[in-house]
Every structure is written in C-alpha cells, then in structure tokens.
Design an enzyme around this catalytic site. Structure first.
Site, PDB file in Angstrom:
ATOM      1  NE  ARG A 173      -3.837  -2.050   2.717  1.00  0.00           N
ATOM      2  CZ  ARG A 173      -3.571  -3.058   3.460  1.00  0.00           C
ATOM      3  NH1 ARG A 173      -2.348  -3.527   3.946  1.00  0.00           N
ATOM      4  NH2 ARG A 173      -4.447  -4.163   3.633  1.00  0.00           N
ATOM      5  CB  ILE A 174       3.684   2.126   2.143  1.00  0.00           C
ATOM      6  CG1 ILE A 174       2.868   2.166   3.498  1.00  0.00           C
ATOM      7  CG2 ILE A 174       4.690   3.369   2.063  1.00  0.00           C
ATOM      8  CD1 ILE A 174       3.666   1.831   4.734  1.00  0.00           C
ATOM      9  CG  ASP A 233       5.923  -6.811  -5.077  1.00  0.00           C
ATOM     10  OD1 ASP A 233       5.903  -8.014  -5.215  1.00  0.00           O
ATOM     11  OD2 ASP A 233       5.621  -5.858  -4.334  1.00  0.00           O
ATOM     12  CB  ALA A 256       9.455  -1.463   5.298  1.00  0.00           C
ATOM     13  NE  ARG A 257       6.673  -3.881  11.048  1.00  0.00           N
ATOM     14  CZ  ARG A 257       5.958  -2.862  10.743  1.00  0.00           C
ATOM     15  NH1 ARG A 257       6.544  -1.520  10.123  1.00  0.00           N
ATOM     16  NH2 ARG A 257       4.716  -2.950  10.836  1.00  0.00           N
ATOM     17  CG  ASP A 303      10.327   6.509  10.553  1.00  0.00           C
ATOM     18  OD1 ASP A 303      10.731   7.579  11.345  1.00  0.00           O
ATOM     19  OD2 ASP A 303       9.259   6.222  10.509  1.00  0.00           O
ATOM     20  CD  GLU A 363      11.147   1.023  15.634  1.00  0.00           C
ATOM     21  OE1 GLU A 363      11.690   1.348  14.320  1.00  0.00           O
ATOM     22  OE2 GLU A 363      10.290   0.268  15.645  1.00  0.00           O
ATOM     23  CG  HIS A 368       8.690   3.294  14.006  1.00  0.00           C
ATOM     24  ND1 HIS A 368       8.382   2.006  14.279  1.00  0.00           N
ATOM     25  CD2 HIS A 368       7.416   3.342  13.139  1.00  0.00           C
ATOM     26  CE1 HIS A 368       7.738   1.206  13.632  1.00  0.00           C
ATOM     27  NE2 HIS A 368       6.745   2.316  12.727  1.00  0.00           N
ATOM     28  CG  LEU A 369       9.078  10.564  13.268  1.00  0.00           C
ATOM     29  CD1 LEU A 369       8.834  11.158  11.960  1.00  0.00           C
ATOM     30  CD2 LEU A 369       9.546  11.971  14.406  1.00  0.00           C
TER      31      LEU A 369
END
Length: 335
Positions: free
Chosen positions: A165-166, A185, A245-246, A269, A274, A293-294
């Site tokens: 989605r992002i 992808d 993402a992660r 981010d 984390e 992470h904002l």
C-alpha cells in the site's frame, strides 16, 4: 446486524481519545452503541465479560489482546472486527475467519503519512539537503550560492522495493515530479507494473541503477536482511537508502560499514533493534539520518484512522461491504 449494534473498544486506553477525538467518536456513535470509557486490554477480565457477550462489532487498535478461540467463544454475537491501525497480525487468529467474522483495517489510511514522509525524504535526499545541513553545522560556514554538481531531482532514478500500500502510494506521489521511479516486487508482473506506470526490474538491477532506493516490503522470513552486504555493494557510490518498512529488512552491520566508508547514505525511520541502543554508531555517522519511527500516523493524523473505522461501521450498518477488508490469504505478504 441490528440498528446501532453493540460495539466495544479493545486497545491501549490512551489511544482511544487520540484515534477517536470528539468529532470522530460522535460519528462512530451514530452507527454503533459504544462506551469510550470501557476499553479492553484483557479479555479475561471479568468486568468486560458481559459487554463482550453482547458485542457485535469490536473496534480494535494498538495494544489489542489476541483474539483466540476462547475469546471468540465469549463473544457469540461478534460479526466484525474494525481495526483502527495497520497490521492485524499481532492479535488476529485463523479462528476469526473460520467463524465468518469480517475483519477490516485502517492500514490504507496509515499508509498515507508514511508515503508522504518518504516523498519528502526522496526530494530532500536528491538535493543533498540533509548532508548539506550537517556540513554547515560542522563547519559553521557556507560557500554561498553556486552550482553543486551531482545533485538534483531531474531525471534521478528512484528504486521502490515493494508494491505494498505504501509503495503504491509513493509511486502515485512521485508522478508529478521529473524523477524516474522503478519497481521490484516478486508478486507483481509486467502487466500490473505497466498499470502502475513504472518499469519492473529484478532487485539487483534496481539497486545497481537507482540513486535513491526506498524500502516498502513486508517483514517475513524471506525478507530478513533483504538488503544485506551483497545488495548494498551493488548500489552506486553516493546512493541513498530509505527505510520506512521494518528495520530487520536491512543488515545494519553491513549498512554501518558502507556509511563509515562514506560510500552510501541512509535515511532510517525504522531500525533493528528498535529503539537503537545508546552506543549505536547510527546516531553519530554523518551519512545516517535516523528518525524515531514517526513516519506512520502521528498527532492529528491519528484521527484519519478513527474516521476510517467510523466509515466502515456506516457501511456495515447499511448492509454494505467493508472497503478495507483484510484478506487472510495475503497476511503473510503484508507488514
């Protein structure tokens, strides 16, 4: 469902007034009977058992406890779970879908600010703004106006990893600019990439040819350290890696080595672990720009998540289908 079905909040209590500020809560309560003072953090709590037995719609959010067979047995009237955040992986179990319960998520709404953050960082990185700021802060001098070779956003190739989605929203936001986005992808074919308006490349080719690479893939066993030492070495000198993402998708030890060499820069981010430990070199390396992470929904953006839930409740109340139903078959490929 009955008129104004009984609903129940299940999330961290302090999130309720942030995700459902007065105007959003009022809209939700036009569709469902819900008490904002009753927020479940433990389904085994005897105080919520009576309410759970009457609940037709569960409004979940960050901190929602796991919905296992025992919880669902205690909620025989439950028909829908409306999640006011992104992923439902932390609490959803296969039993939910076996019972025919509808699950909806505000992940699409949460994708918007992440994509906006990414767009901002792409444009800033292309102009070398972050590094230039750091250089001025260190030297306390400015060379004044002059042409700076090697920077700019005209024709710069941006590699997007993941048509999530992002990732898709990032591609949409990039369209008005004179950038050249490309996509990788494994679940997207040439026809779908054409519909998205971007060339589809293997990961290695994307890394070799992109001045900016932005990561939007899910965290799965297959994507752990998707960007490792070998992949980072493929990136051209001066390239920028953006990760919203992660953290575990990037091998941080390998990334730190590249940053220390001054060959690459990174905008992170999300990190692994984390939060970062206090002695992490990523705090101090000049090529690292780390935020806490904002990128996802923050502040007034949280109301967008609550509004998504209120709109889904309205659809259900009028006999419609949710616009953002979760597909259990696709969960393993989602963040």
């Amino acid at each position: 469902m009955s008129q104004r079905p009984q609903a129940l909040f299940a999330m961290t209590a302090e999130n309720v007034p942030q995700v459902f500020p007065p105007e959003v809560l009022a809209r939700l309560r036009e569709s469902v009977d819900i008490d904002p003072a009753l927020v479940v953090r433990d389904f085994a709590d005897p105080r919520v058992r009576d309410a759970l037995a009457r609940t037709e719609i569960l409004v979940t959010g960050w901190g929602c406890p796991r919905l296992d067979e025992a919880v669902l047995d205690a909620a025989p009237r439950l028909r829908a779970v409306l999640h006011s955040a992104g992923s439902v992986k932390s609490f959803a179990t296969p039993a939910i879908w076996r019972r025919g319960i509808v699950v909806s998520s505000a992940a699409a709404a949460n994708a918007l600010p992440v994509a906006e953050y990414t767009l901002a960082m792409i444009l800033l990185a292309g102009k070398d703004v972050l590094a230039a700021r750091d250089r001025m802060r260190t030297t306390r001098t400015s060379s004044g106006w002059g042409v700076v070779p090697g920077i700019g956003n005209y024709g710069r190739r941006v590699g997007v990893i993941g048509a999530s989605r992002i990732g898709r929203r990032v591609l949409e936001l990039l369209r008005p600019f004179d950038l050249r986005p490309v996509l990788t992808d494994p679940y997207v074919d040439e026809r779908e990439a054409c519909a998205l308006g971007v060339p589809l490349l293997p990961l290695d080719d994307l890394l070799r040819t992109s001045g900016i690479v932005t990561v939007h893939a899910p965290e799965t066993p297959e994507t752990h350290h998707l960007i490792g030492r070998r992949e980072l070495a493929l990136m051209p000198d001066g390239a920028v890696l953006i990760n919203t993402a992660r953290g575990a998708l990037v091998d941080h030890d390998a990334l730190v080595a590249e940053l220390r060499a001054g060959r690459l820069t990174a905008i992170l981010d999300v990190t692994d672990p984390e939060p970062l430990p206090a002695d992490s070199p990523l705090y101090d390396l000049p090529g690292a720009f780390v935020t806490p992470h904002l990128a996802g929904s923050q502040g007034n953006e949280l109301a967008r998540l609550g509004l998504t839930v209120a709109e889904e409740a309205e659809r259900l109340l009028t006999g419609g289908k949710p616009a953002y139903a979760v597909d259990p078959a696709a969960l393993e490929r989602e963040a």
